[in-house]
Each structure stands twice: as structure tokens, then as C-alpha cells.
Design a protein around this motif. Structure first.
Motif, PDB file in Angstrom:
ATOM      1  N   ASN A  53       6.573 -11.465   2.348  1.00  0.00           N
ATOM      2  CA  ASN A  53       6.422 -10.010   2.534  1.00  0.00           C
ATOM      3  C   ASN A  53       6.750  -9.264   1.250  1.00  0.00           C
ATOM      4  OD1 ASN A  53       5.679 -10.245   5.217  1.00  0.00           O
ATOM      5  ND2 ASN A  53       7.782 -10.049   5.991  1.00  0.00           N
ATOM      6  N   ALA A  54       7.810  -9.697   0.561  1.00  0.00           N
ATOM      7  CA  ALA A  54       8.179  -9.047  -0.703  1.00  0.00           C
ATOM      8  C   ALA A  54       7.071  -9.223  -1.735  1.00  0.00           C
ATOM      9  CB  ALA A  54       9.496  -9.635  -1.221  1.00  0.00           C
ATOM     10  N   LEU A  55       6.455 -10.384  -1.758  1.00  0.00           N
ATOM     11  CA  LEU A  55       5.365 -10.642  -2.702  1.00  0.00           C
ATOM     12  C   LEU A  55       4.158  -9.773  -2.370  1.00  0.00           C
ATOM     13  CD1 LEU A  55       4.575 -12.505  -5.078  1.00  0.00           C
ATOM     14  CD2 LEU A  55       3.664 -14.119  -3.401  1.00  0.00           C
ATOM     15  N   GLN A  56       3.905  -9.593  -1.084  1.00  0.00           N
ATOM     16  CA  GLN A  56       2.789  -8.753  -0.654  1.00  0.00           C
ATOM     17  C   GLN A  56       3.011  -7.304  -1.088  1.00  0.00           C
ATOM     18  OE1 GLN A  56       0.045 -10.069   1.377  1.00  0.00           O
ATOM     19  NE2 GLN A  56      -0.870  -8.174   0.649  1.00  0.00           N
ATOM     20  N   GLN A  57       4.229  -6.807  -0.925  1.00  0.00           N
ATOM     21  CA  GLN A  57       4.542  -5.430  -1.327  1.00  0.00           C
ATOM     22  C   GLN A  57       4.439  -5.262  -2.839  1.00  0.00           C
ATOM     23  OE1 GLN A  57       8.362  -4.384   0.305  1.00  0.00           O
ATOM     24  NE2 GLN A  57       7.758  -4.897   2.408  1.00  0.00           N
ATOM     25  N   TYR A  58       4.884  -6.275  -3.562  1.00  0.00           N
ATOM     26  CA  TYR A  58       4.823  -6.202  -5.026  1.00  0.00           C
ATOM     27  C   TYR A  58       3.371  -6.180  -5.510  1.00  0.00           C
ATOM     28  CZ  TYR A  58       5.627  -7.595  -9.912  1.00  0.00           C
ATOM     29  OH  TYR A  58       5.647  -7.658 -11.282  1.00  0.00           O
ATOM     30  N   SER A  59       2.487  -6.892  -4.811  1.00  0.00           N
ATOM     31  CA  SER A  59       1.083  -6.935  -5.224  1.00  0.00           C
ATOM     32  C   SER A  59       0.423  -5.564  -5.086  1.00  0.00           C
ATOM     33  CB  SER A  59       0.316  -7.969  -4.397  1.00  0.00           C
ATOM     34  OG  SER A  59       0.194  -7.557  -3.037  1.00  0.00           O
ATOM     35  N   ALA A  60       0.978  -4.718  -4.217  1.00  0.00           N
ATOM     36  CA  ALA A  60       0.429  -3.361  -4.060  1.00  0.00           C
ATOM     37  C   ALA A  60       0.837  -2.452  -5.212  1.00  0.00           C
ATOM     38  CB  ALA A  60       0.897  -2.768  -2.731  1.00  0.00           C
ATOM     39  N   GLU A  61       1.960  -2.754  -5.861  1.00  0.00           N
ATOM     40  CA  GLU A  61       2.442  -1.958  -7.002  1.00  0.00           C
ATOM     41  C   GLU A  61       2.946  -2.908  -8.083  1.00  0.00           C
ATOM     42  OE1 GLU A  61       4.887   1.554  -6.158  1.00  0.00           O
ATOM     43  OE2 GLU A  61       4.679   1.040  -4.024  1.00  0.00           O
ATOM     44  N   PRO A  62       2.068  -3.593  -8.777  1.00  0.00           N
ATOM     45  CA  PRO A  62       2.475  -4.609  -9.752  1.00  0.00           C
ATOM     46  C   PRO A  62       3.268  -4.061 -10.938  1.00  0.00           C
ATOM     47  CG  PRO A  62       0.125  -4.189  -9.910  1.00  0.00           C
ATOM     48  CD  PRO A  62       0.598  -3.479  -8.683  1.00  0.00           C
TER      49      PRO A  62
ATOM     50  N   ASP B 165      16.801 -16.417  -2.691  1.00  0.00           N
ATOM     51  CA  ASP B 165      17.287 -16.650  -1.327  1.00  0.00           C
ATOM     52  C   ASP B 165      16.632 -17.893  -0.722  1.00  0.00           C
ATOM     53  OD1 ASP B 165      18.899 -14.437  -1.471  1.00  0.00           O
ATOM     54  OD2 ASP B 165      17.546 -13.130  -0.317  1.00  0.00           O
ATOM     55  N   LEU B 166      15.344 -18.037  -0.991  1.00  0.00           N
ATOM     56  CA  LEU B 166      14.612 -19.186  -0.459  1.00  0.00           C
ATOM     57  C   LEU B 166      15.139 -20.486  -1.067  1.00  0.00           C
ATOM     58  CD1 LEU B 166      12.386 -20.251   1.322  1.00  0.00           C
ATOM     59  CD2 LEU B 166      10.716 -19.644  -0.443  1.00  0.00           C
ATOM     60  N   VAL B 167      15.381 -20.464  -2.363  1.00  0.00           N
ATOM     61  CA  VAL B 167      15.942 -21.637  -3.040  1.00  0.00           C
ATOM     62  C   VAL B 167      17.328 -21.960  -2.486  1.00  0.00           C
ATOM     63  CG1 VAL B 167      16.925 -22.410  -5.233  1.00  0.00           C
ATOM     64  CG2 VAL B 167      14.620 -21.453  -5.172  1.00  0.00           C
ATOM     65  N   ASN B 168      18.147 -20.921  -2.341  1.00  0.00           N
ATOM     66  CA  ASN B 168      19.496 -21.131  -1.808  1.00  0.00           C
ATOM     67  C   ASN B 168      19.448 -21.703  -0.384  1.00  0.00           C
ATOM     68  OD1 ASN B 168      20.621 -20.130  -4.160  1.00  0.00           O
ATOM     69  ND2 ASN B 168      20.902 -18.057  -3.346  1.00  0.00           N
ATOM     70  N   THR B 169      18.492 -21.213   0.400  1.00  0.00           N
ATOM     71  CA  THR B 169      18.354 -21.702   1.771  1.00  0.00           C
ATOM     72  C   THR B 169      18.006 -23.187   1.793  1.00  0.00           C
ATOM     73  OG1 THR B 169      17.674 -19.552   2.645  1.00  0.00           O
ATOM     74  CG2 THR B 169      17.028 -21.475   3.910  1.00  0.00           C
ATOM     75  N   LEU B 170      17.066 -23.581   0.938  1.00  0.00           N
ATOM     76  CA  LEU B 170      16.675 -24.988   0.879  1.00  0.00           C
ATOM     77  C   LEU B 170      17.819 -25.861   0.359  1.00  0.00           C
ATOM     78  CD1 LEU B 170      13.030 -24.611  -0.475  1.00  0.00           C
ATOM     79  CD2 LEU B 170      13.719 -25.300   1.831  1.00  0.00           C
TER      80      LEU B 170
ATOM     81  N   ASN C 136       5.747  -1.981 -10.545  1.00  0.00           N
ATOM     82  CA  ASN C 136       7.063  -1.580 -10.027  1.00  0.00           C
ATOM     83  C   ASN C 136       8.054  -2.737 -10.203  1.00  0.00           C
ATOM     84  OD1 ASN C 136       9.280  -0.863  -8.396  1.00  0.00           O
ATOM     85  ND2 ASN C 136       7.968   0.354  -7.035  1.00  0.00           N
ATOM     86  N   THR C 137       8.979  -2.559 -11.154  1.00  0.00           N
ATOM     87  CA  THR C 137       9.949  -3.624 -11.438  1.00  0.00           C
ATOM     88  C   THR C 137      10.975  -3.780 -10.313  1.00  0.00           C
ATOM     89  OG1 THR C 137      11.284  -2.039 -12.692  1.00  0.00           O
ATOM     90  CG2 THR C 137       9.698  -3.381 -13.930  1.00  0.00           C
ATOM     91  N   VAL C 138      11.179  -2.721  -9.517  1.00  0.00           N
ATOM     92  CA  VAL C 138      12.103  -2.833  -8.380  1.00  0.00           C
ATOM     93  C   VAL C 138      11.547  -3.818  -7.355  1.00  0.00           C
ATOM     94  CG1 VAL C 138      13.177  -1.607  -6.464  1.00  0.00           C
ATOM     95  CG2 VAL C 138      13.033  -0.524  -8.718  1.00  0.00           C
ATOM     96  N   LEU C 139      10.219  -3.661  -7.089  1.00  0.00           N
ATOM     97  CA  LEU C 139       9.575  -4.594  -6.167  1.00  0.00           C
ATOM     98  C   LEU C 139       9.525  -5.998  -6.751  1.00  0.00           C
ATOM     99  CD1 LEU C 139       6.623  -2.405  -4.817  1.00  0.00           C
ATOM    100  CD2 LEU C 139       8.806  -2.931  -3.704  1.00  0.00           C
ATOM    101  N   ALA C 140       9.373  -6.097  -8.054  1.00  0.00           N
ATOM    102  CA  ALA C 140       9.408  -7.403  -8.714  1.00  0.00           C
ATOM    103  C   ALA C 140      10.785  -8.038  -8.535  1.00  0.00           C
ATOM    104  CB  ALA C 140       9.083  -7.257 -10.196  1.00  0.00           C
ATOM    105  N   GLY C 141      11.818  -7.199  -8.631  1.00  0.00           N
ATOM    106  CA  GLY C 141      13.180  -7.700  -8.429  1.00  0.00           C
ATOM    107  C   GLY C 141      13.390  -8.194  -7.007  1.00  0.00           C
ATOM    108  N   ALA C 142      12.752  -7.503  -6.043  1.00  0.00           N
ATOM    109  CA  ALA C 142      12.869  -7.927  -4.651  1.00  0.00           C
ATOM    110  C   ALA C 142      12.217  -9.297  -4.451  1.00  0.00           C
ATOM    111  CB  ALA C 142      12.221  -6.896  -3.730  1.00  0.00           C
ATOM    112  N   VAL C 143      11.096  -9.538  -5.148  1.00  0.00           N
ATOM    113  CA  VAL C 143      10.441 -10.843  -5.074  1.00  0.00           C
ATOM    114  C   VAL C 143      11.352 -11.920  -5.648  1.00  0.00           C
ATOM    115  CG1 VAL C 143       8.511 -12.236  -5.930  1.00  0.00           C
ATOM    116  CG2 VAL C 143       8.111  -9.893  -5.151  1.00  0.00           C
TER     117      VAL C 143
END
Length: 495
Positions: free
Chosen positions: A115-124, A139-144, A126-133
Motif C-alpha cells: 500500500n505504501a508503494l502504491q501511494q508513493y507511485s502516485a507522488e514519486p 518492517d517487512l525485513v524485521n518481520t521475516l 514526495n520524499t515523505v511517501l518514499a520514507g514510508a515505503v
């Protein structure tokens, strides 16, 4: 009948009633004691040399038993412990890392990242959205990483419990040897062995919790015990039961086998494998369900590395790892091939992480794997609104890829669907284990109740028997009194 014979009969009756009273009293006081079976005095008549009745005596003490029901209880207990232990292990995994509704599960974390990647693709731009990605990726790495650690911890726990179980088995077998000798000696001497038989049954029942067993009684009530696969466990003396614990587990570690009397009965290389019992459930957790789930985690990690890998935009050089990297970088793992332990080593590339001196815009532009090689840069014009690379990444996450069959789920699916299937697989294992355990619990409970109805003590029945003995005792006492009066009268006449 002479008065002396009558007195002898009365005295034997008193002695017999006293013995019966003692047995009834023991039944009542032991009614709530686990494993105690109801005892009954067997009464026989005393006969003189000429065949006349000379009174009564307690010829033996019998205990209530049902060998068929007890055998069923042994087997159902073993099966029940298998399902109970397996359910416990699967539930722990599910609660810790597998529940798709929980934020800590790989499936849920991957969903938030997508979802974060999808939002970032709408505003490439936007560094804030890039940070969210980037945060979502971390988080995904930590989870694994955490999930891998949790899986291996569960394997360590199962291995330690197997070792504890073996210690308990050896202790029970030692106790069984002592009690079995007592039973044999008592049988040969003709003494009361009912309490020893109760104790032996309880030891056997406790053994059945750890492994499936079969029993056979030979001459003099000598007991022989084998595993449910036919390996000798006890015959006069205990057979050796050995297991070498593995203190630390990582992905790919193979635990040791359980050995009984020199035969591998559970674990790697088992050729006469146990069918039921606590140890079987623990082995299933240690060597099967956790290993399969680890394979799924590793394939999720490999899918991420593959989906976010970067290709040479100018020549034909091999693809390189991108946002997600691992110890084998920059080489991308082979398609559809499991890399054991990959979920524990996957990480974020430093070149894209500002906290490690990287450039977050490489998420949009490419060149993560080779920051000094422009051939792997997608946004060669440096456009702030460049979206092609991000859209490709989104497509990659949702495009079917090949997964290793060792995962036991759909081997041709998108990464998001595969992660969801993994969560569903674990939940399916838990639900199936719950159903099986509930069924086994009912069987064990009903079998135990049926056996208790036959062998247990009913206080009302015992009190009724006590009243009958009291009446008989009173009648015998009255007979003795009458005989005494008659003797007194004879003495007076003779005097």
C-alpha cells in the motif's frame, strides 16, 4: 455340631469380617486417589478332614479391572497427547507470527508495504511517501527476521521437551522394574499384589503419554512393554532410551533421532517409527510444521529479492539485488529454488537508506545495487515525477512467480498471494489440529470414565456393604455369646 466347632466357626467369621472391614475402609479412604481400583475380599469355606464346614476365611483379595478398557485408555492417551502437543506448537506459531489479522504477520506487513508503494507511485517526487515505503520495507525485513527467530526458538523448545520426555521415560522404566519385581514375587508367594498392580498400571499409563506402547502379561504377572512400532521397551529390565539434545537451532539444522534399544524410533532415519505419544507430536513440530513454515518464510524473502531486483538497462549483465539484499548479493537467487534461512538474513540495501548514507530517491530511480554503475539506473533523466520503475515494482509484486514445492502451498502465485497462502496454511494446520484434539479428548475422557465406572470406588456401595458386614458381625457376636452361655450352663451342670 459341637460347641467347640461352633465357636471355631464364629471366630473365623469375626476374623473374616474384620478383614473385610479393613478392605472396605481402604476403598473408602482411597476413593479419590488416582489409579486406585476397588478391592474385594474373596471368601472361602474352611473344611475339616472329614469334609465338614469349619468356618470361613479370606482366600484372596481381588481388584476390579478391565484389561480391554485399560488397553484402549493407553492407546487413546497416546493419541491424545500427540494431538495436544501438536496443537500447542502450531497455536504458538500462529499466535506469535502467523495470524494474518495481526500486524506482526508477514502477510499483513507485506500488505502495508505494498500500500505504501502504491501511494508513493502516485507522488514519486514526495520524499515523505518514499520514507514510508522504506519504513514499510524495513518492517517487512524485521518481520521475516523475527519470524525466523521465532520458528527456530519453537524448534529449540520442542527439542528440549523431547529431552525432558526421555528423562521421564527412563525414570518411569526404572520404577516399573521395581514394581514389576514386587508383583512377580507377590504372585509367586501368593500374597496380596493388588496395590502393586495399581501402581504398575499407573506407570504404564504415564509411559503412554510420552509414546505409544503395547503391553503383554506373562507367567507370574510379569509385564512386557514394547513401543507401538514393535521395539522392546521393557522386558524384565528397561531397555535404553537415548536422545541427544540440540541446544541451538538455525534454519537448516537437523535435530537428532530418538533411539530405543539401539533402534531409531522417531526423528531422522527412523526405521521403526513411533505412531503416537507426546514425543511424536514434538517431533512433528520440530521437524515438520516449523520446517515447512520456515521454507515459506524463506520463499517470501526470495520473492521480495526477485521482485525488487534491478536489471541492466544498457547491456546484458545479470540482474542485481535491489531494495532487498542478502548475504549472497548482488546475485539474485535462482527462480523457484529454496534458499534455506534466507528470511533470517534478508536486509535493506544501505545505498537506499539515508540513515546509512544512502539516497532514498533510488527507490524511484533505480541504481540501488550498483550506485556507481549507471547501467542499472532507470531514471536516467533524473525526473522528479518518474513513475515507471515504481509501477514495475508494483506489477512485480502482483505477478505470478515460481516457488519451491517444499513450501507445500501453491508454487505458482504472486508474492502477495503466496504470503496470504502461507498464513492460511498455518491457520489451516491449527484448525485441523484443534478438531483432531477435540475428538481425541472426548475419546480419552469417555474411556477413562468407562474404566472408572468399572474399577472405581462407589462410596454408597461401600457403605451399604459396610452395613451388611456390621449386621453379620453382630449376628456372629450374638452366636458367640450364646455359645458362651451354653458353656457356662454345662460347667454349672458338671460342677
Amino acid at each position: 455340631m459341637s460347641l467347640s466347632v461352633a465357636l471355631q466357626v464364629a471366630q473365623s467369621a469375626l476374623t473374616t469380617r474384620q478383614r473385610e472391614t479393613a478392605i472396605l475402609s481402604k476403598n473408602i479412604t482411597s476413593a479419590t486417589e488416582e489409579g486406585y481400583s476397588r478391592k474385594t475380599a474373596l471368601i472361602s469355606s474352611l473344611r475339616s478332614e472329614d469334609g465338614q464346614s469349619g468356618g470361613v476365611y479370606v482366600s484372596a483379595i481381588d481388584r476390579a479391572t478391565d484389561s480391554a478398557l485399560f488397553s484402549n485408555l493407553i492407546s487413546s492417551t497416546s493419541a491424545g497427547m500427540t494431538s495436544e502437543i501438536f496443537l500447542d506448537g502450531v497455536t504458538r506459531l500462529s499466535q506469535t507470527i502467523g495470524d494474518p489479522q495481526e500486524s506482526r504477520s508477514p502477510s499483513a506487513t507485506l500488505g502495508r508495504f505494498a500500500n505504501a508503494l502504491q501511494q508513493y507511485s502516485a507522488e514519486p517526487q514526495n520524499t515523505v511517501l518514499a520514507g514510508a515505503v522504506l519504513t514499510g520495507a524495513q518492517d517487512l525485513v524485521n518481520t521475516l527476521n523475527t519470524a525466523t527467530s521465532a520458528v527456530q526458538t519453537e524448534r529449540e523448545r520442542a527439542d528440549a521437551l523431547i529431552a525432558d520426555s526421555v528423562n521421564s521415560i527412563n525414570s518411569l522404566l526404572s520404577n516399573l522394574e521395581d514394581v514389576n519385581k514386587e508383583v512377580i514375587r507377590g504372585t509367586q508367594a501368593g500374597t496380596d499384589i493388588t496395590d502393586a498392580l495399581d501402581e504398575r498400571d499407573q506407570i504404564v499409563l504415564q509411559l503412554s503419554e510420552f509414546m505409544g506402547i503395547r503391553t503383554e502379561t506373562r507367567a507370574n504377572n510379569d509385564l512386557v512393554v514394547t513401543t507401538d512400532s514393535g521395539v522392546m521397551l521393557f522386558e524384565t529390565t528397561p531397555r535404553s532410551v537415548n536422545f541427544e539434545a540440540t541446544n541451538s537451532y538455525v534454519a537448516g539444522t537437523t535435530g537428532n533421532a530418538l533411539i530405543v534399544d539401539g533402534v531409531r524410533v522417531s526423528g531422522p532415519g527412523a526405521n521403526m517409527e513411533l505412531k503416537e505419544g507426546k514425543i511424536v507430536g514434538l517431533m512433528q513440530i520440530r521437524d515438520e510444521v516449523t520446517v515447512t513454515y520456515q521454507n515459506q518464510l524463506d520463499e517470501i524473502a526470495r520473492g521480495l529479492i526477485t521482485a525488487f531486483s534491478e536489471s541492466d538497462q544498457v547491456g546484458t549483465n545479470p540482474d542485481r539485488t535491489g531494495l532487498f539484499t542478502y548475504s549472497g548479493s548482488p546475485t539474485v537467487p535462482a527462480s523457484g529454488t529454496l534458499v534455506t534461512g534466507l528470511a533470517g538474513s534478508i536486509s535493506i540495501a544501505a545505498s537506499v537508506d539515508p540513515d546509512q548514507g544512502g539516497d532514498i530517491n533510488r527507490l524511484r530511480d533505480g541504481g540501488i545495487s550498483e550506485p556507481f554503475d549507471s547501467d542499472y539506473v532507470y531514471n536516467t533523466g533524473g525526473e522528479a515525477g518518474y513513475v515507471t520503475r515504481l509501477q514495475d515494482l508494483i506489477t512485480n509484486v502482483d505477478t505470478p512467480m515460481t516457488f519451491d514445492p517444499a513450501t507445500q502451498v501453491d508454487t505458482s502465485n504472486s508474492l502477495t498471494a503466496f504470503a496470504s497462502s502461507s498464513a492460511s496454511w498455518l491457520e489451516g494446520e491449527r484448525k485441523q489440529a484443534t478438531t483432531i484434539n477435540e475428538q481425541h479428548t472426548v475419546v480419552v475422557t469417555r474411556t477413562a470414565e468407562s474404566l472408572s465406572n468399572i474399577t472405581g470406588v462407589n462410596i454408597d456401595d461401600e457403605m451399604q456393604s459396610m452395613l451388611e458386614i456390621e449386621r453379620s458381625y453382630a449376628a456372629t457376636a450374638k452366636l458367640i455369646t450364646t455359645i458362651n452361655q451354653m458353656l457356662d450352663q454345662l460347667l454349672q451342670i458338671a460342677g
